[in-house]
Motif scaffolding. Structure first.
Motif, PDB file in Angstrom:
ATOM      1  N   LEU A  38      -6.047   4.017 -10.764  1.00 22.17           N
ATOM      2  CA  LEU A  38      -7.007   3.029  -9.847  1.00 22.17           C
ATOM      3  C   LEU A  38      -6.051   1.539 -10.879  1.00 22.17           C
ATOM      4  O   LEU A  38      -6.301   0.774  -9.227  1.00 22.17           O
ATOM      5  CB  LEU A  38      -7.919   3.598 -10.700  1.00 22.17           C
ATOM      6  CG  LEU A  38      -8.340   4.702  -9.804  1.00 22.17           C
ATOM      7  CD1 LEU A  38     -10.011   5.049 -10.064  1.00 22.17           C
ATOM      8  CD2 LEU A  38      -8.222   4.509  -7.822  1.00 22.17           C
ATOM      9  N   SER A  39      -6.441   1.409 -11.679  1.00 17.21           N
ATOM     10  CA  SER A  39      -5.686  -0.201 -12.441  1.00 17.21           C
ATOM     11  C   SER A  39      -4.718  -0.615 -11.469  1.00 17.21           C
ATOM     12  O   SER A  39      -4.487  -1.664 -11.516  1.00 17.21           O
ATOM     13  CB  SER A  39      -5.652   0.203 -13.565  1.00 17.21           C
ATOM     14  OG  SER A  39      -4.562   0.467 -13.985  1.00 17.21           O
ATOM     15  N   THR A  40      -3.488   0.106 -11.348  1.00 15.25           N
ATOM     16  CA  THR A  40      -2.422  -0.487 -10.747  1.00 15.25           C
ATOM     17  C   THR A  40      -2.313  -0.781  -9.320  1.00 15.25           C
ATOM     18  O   THR A  40      -1.728  -1.676  -8.822  1.00 15.25           O
ATOM     19  CB  THR A  40      -1.575   0.366 -10.893  1.00 15.25           C
ATOM     20  OG1 THR A  40      -1.710   1.729  -9.818  1.00 15.25           O
ATOM     21  CG2 THR A  40      -0.517   1.273 -12.608  1.00 15.25           C
ATOM     22  N   ALA A  73       4.084   5.715  -5.486  1.00 12.29           N
ATOM     23  CA  ALA A  73       3.588   5.681  -7.174  1.00 12.29           C
ATOM     24  C   ALA A  73       2.850   7.021  -7.381  1.00 12.29           C
ATOM     25  O   ALA A  73       3.134   6.927  -8.960  1.00 12.29           O
ATOM     26  CB  ALA A  73       3.278   4.277  -7.065  1.00 12.29           C
ATOM     27  N   ILE A  74       2.149   6.645  -6.391  1.00 10.20           N
ATOM     28  CA  ILE A  74       0.671   7.684  -7.477  1.00 10.20           C
ATOM     29  C   ILE A  74       0.347   9.520  -7.258  1.00 10.20           C
ATOM     30  O   ILE A  74       0.358   9.990  -7.526  1.00 10.20           O
ATOM     31  CB  ILE A  74      -0.777   6.997  -7.259  1.00 10.20           C
ATOM     32  CG1 ILE A  74      -0.891   5.807  -7.644  1.00 10.20           C
ATOM     33  CG2 ILE A  74      -2.003   7.636  -7.846  1.00 10.20           C
ATOM     34  CD1 ILE A  74      -2.039   4.635  -7.421  1.00 10.20           C
ATOM     35  N   CYS A  75       0.881   9.096  -5.745  1.00  6.87           N
ATOM     36  CA  CYS A  75       0.827  10.241  -4.937  1.00  6.87           C
ATOM     37  C   CYS A  75       2.560  11.593  -4.807  1.00  6.87           C
ATOM     38  O   CYS A  75       2.239  12.675  -4.971  1.00  6.87           O
ATOM     39  CB  CYS A  75       0.676  10.335  -3.802  1.00  6.87           C
ATOM     40  SG  CYS A  75      -1.459  10.077  -3.055  1.00  6.87           S
ATOM     41  N   LEU A  76       3.071  10.604  -5.104  1.00  8.98           N
ATOM     42  CA  LEU A  76       4.489  11.315  -5.487  1.00  8.98           C
ATOM     43  C   LEU A  76       6.042  10.728  -6.485  1.00  8.98           C
ATOM     44  O   LEU A  76       6.817  10.175  -6.668  1.00  8.98           O
ATOM     45  CB  LEU A  76       5.450  11.197  -4.128  1.00  8.98           C
ATOM     46  CG  LEU A  76       4.622  11.014  -3.091  1.00  8.98           C
ATOM     47  CD1 LEU A  76       5.714  10.972  -1.413  1.00  8.98           C
ATOM     48  CD2 LEU A  76       5.159  12.715  -3.034  1.00  8.98           C
ATOM     49  N   ALA A 123       0.801  -1.190   0.007  1.00 12.37           N
ATOM     50  CA  ALA A 123       0.022   0.292   0.193  1.00 12.37           C
ATOM     51  C   ALA A 123       1.022   1.342   0.291  1.00 12.37           C
ATOM     52  O   ALA A 123       1.062   1.899  -0.341  1.00 12.37           O
ATOM     53  CB  ALA A 123      -1.094  -0.071   0.924  1.00 12.37           C
ATOM     54  N   PHE A 124       1.561   0.990   0.855  1.00 14.48           N
ATOM     55  CA  PHE A 124       3.103   2.425   0.672  1.00 14.48           C
ATOM     56  C   PHE A 124       3.534   2.488  -0.214  1.00 14.48           C
ATOM     57  O   PHE A 124       4.118   3.450  -0.876  1.00 14.48           O
ATOM     58  CB  PHE A 124       3.569   2.251   1.543  1.00 14.48           C
ATOM     59  CG  PHE A 124       4.455   2.714   1.999  1.00 14.48           C
ATOM     60  CD1 PHE A 124       4.990   4.092   2.406  1.00 14.48           C
ATOM     61  CD2 PHE A 124       6.386   2.883   1.384  1.00 14.48           C
ATOM     62  CE1 PHE A 124       5.877   5.420   2.443  1.00 14.48           C
ATOM     63  CE2 PHE A 124       7.565   4.086   1.485  1.00 14.48           C
ATOM     64  CZ  PHE A 124       7.232   5.518   2.049  1.00 14.48           C
ATOM     65  N   ASP A 125       3.803   1.433  -1.452  1.00 18.12           N
ATOM     66  CA  ASP A 125       4.405   1.244  -2.809  1.00 18.12           C
ATOM     67  C   ASP A 125       4.009   1.865  -3.226  1.00 18.12           C
ATOM     68  O   ASP A 125       4.458   2.989  -4.592  1.00 18.12           O
ATOM     69  CB  ASP A 125       4.915  -0.300  -3.680  1.00 18.12           C
ATOM     70  CG  ASP A 125       5.403  -0.386  -4.243  1.00 18.12           C
ATOM     71  OD1 ASP A 125       6.497   0.218  -4.520  1.00 18.12           O
ATOM     72  OD2 ASP A 125       4.023  -0.295  -6.033  1.00 18.12           O
TER      73      ASP A 125
END
Length: 313
Positions: free
Chosen positions: A238-240, A125-128, A119-121
């Motif tokens: 979202l698909s990731t 990946a999405i936020c930073l 979840a951290f990954d």
């Protein structure tokens, strides 16, 4: 005075699934199929991640750790279940029981921590996205993996010593198919309040904290996704997360219902609870590689390439 043998029992008896003895052979067949799928699926996943350079990314490294833990979880429980159902091998040594109990609970806590790391990954990946490679460096990945193992080991190891201190003079018959901490502790004639307190509260607090942090991660992820201007970019982001969300639901939902059933489902037949508990430790390890294989394009492509190379040989 308790007899010395009470503190060093030679073995316990795992009765299997009470009330369904005449169906044991048939019940074992789906568990055998599920176990084979889990072993083959997770081994293929580990092989693909190991040999394919393009899969040496943080998400897939965490996935390989999840696959390894799933192999431990299913191997710690299913083979003994099958020998019990098919060959009537109900006896398990005291040391074997402690070992099975340790790896069962250890795998559960490790799986929960890996899902948090994944979840951290996804959050990074999405936020930073621009800082992804600087935040999740190989050194950081190694530190996260080591901390997961050390935390899980530290949380579960005391269970072994809490059981070893107990006398077992009353009975050594476990009304289950595998050894778990509280189930074994309840066979003792001594005070097990410490076992109940530690066995429920500490692992539960550990897993609950993981769930809360996973939820917080996805709140930030969804916030970042809905701020994207492009519909296509939102769908791609979202698909990731799709496969990760599926695995989270498969892992935590049965655990939640299992806890509720044992706590409040007094009218539920014991053999139903035991069957549910066995499906819980058998099915997720089999489905996890399938979910990631279907929903993750990189793994799907490498698997198809692997099959085509095997056919040409």
């Amino acid at each position: 005075m308790y007899n010395l043998s009470c503190y060093n029992p030679t073995s316990f008896i795992l009765v299997g699934i009470p009330g369904l003895e005449k169906f044991h052979i048939w019940i074992g067949i789906p568990f055998c199929v599920i176990y084979v799928v889990a072993i083959v699926g997770n081994c293929i996943l580990l092989y693909l991640i190991a040999v394919e350079q393009s899969l040496h990314e943080p998400m897939f490294i965490f996935l390989s750790m999840l696959a390894s833990t799933d192999l431990i979880l299913s191997t710690a429980t299913v083979p003994k279940l099958l020998s019990n159902l098919w060959f009537g091998s109900q006896e398990i040594t005291f040391s074997g029981c402690l070992t099975q109990m340790f790896f069962l609970h250890f795998s559960f806590v490790v799986d929960s921590a890996i899902l948090l790391a994944m979840a951290f990954d996804r959050y990074v990946a999405i936020c930073l996205p621009l800082r992804y490679n600087t935040i999740l460096t190989p050194q950081v990945i190694v530190k996260i993996m080591v901390s997961i193992v050390v935390r899980s080991f530290s949380v579960i190891l005391p269970d072994v010593f809490l059981l070893k201190r107990l006398p077992f003079c009353k009975t050594r018959v476990i009304p289950h198919t595998y050894c778990e901490h509280i189930g074994v502790a309840r066979l003792s004639s001594a005070d097990i309040s410490i076992n109940i307190w530690y066995g429920f509260s500490v692992p539960l607090m550990t897993v609950v904290s993981d769930v809360i942090l996973i939820a917080v991660s996805y709140i930030f992820i969804l916030r970042a996704v809905f701020l994207l201007s492009s519909q296509g970019a939102r769908q791609k982001a979202l698909s990731t997360c799709g496969s990760h969300v599926c695995v989270i639901l498969m892992f935590y939902t049965p655990a939640f219902f299992s806890i509720l059933a044992h706590r409040f489902g007094h009218s539920v037949p014991r053999n139903v609870l035991i069957l549910f508990a066995n499906f819980y430790v058998a099915i997720p390890p089999a489905l996890n590689p399938v979910v990631y294989g279907v929903k993750t394009k990189q793994i799907q492509d490498k698997f198809l390439l692997f099959l085509s190379l095997r056919k040409t040989q």
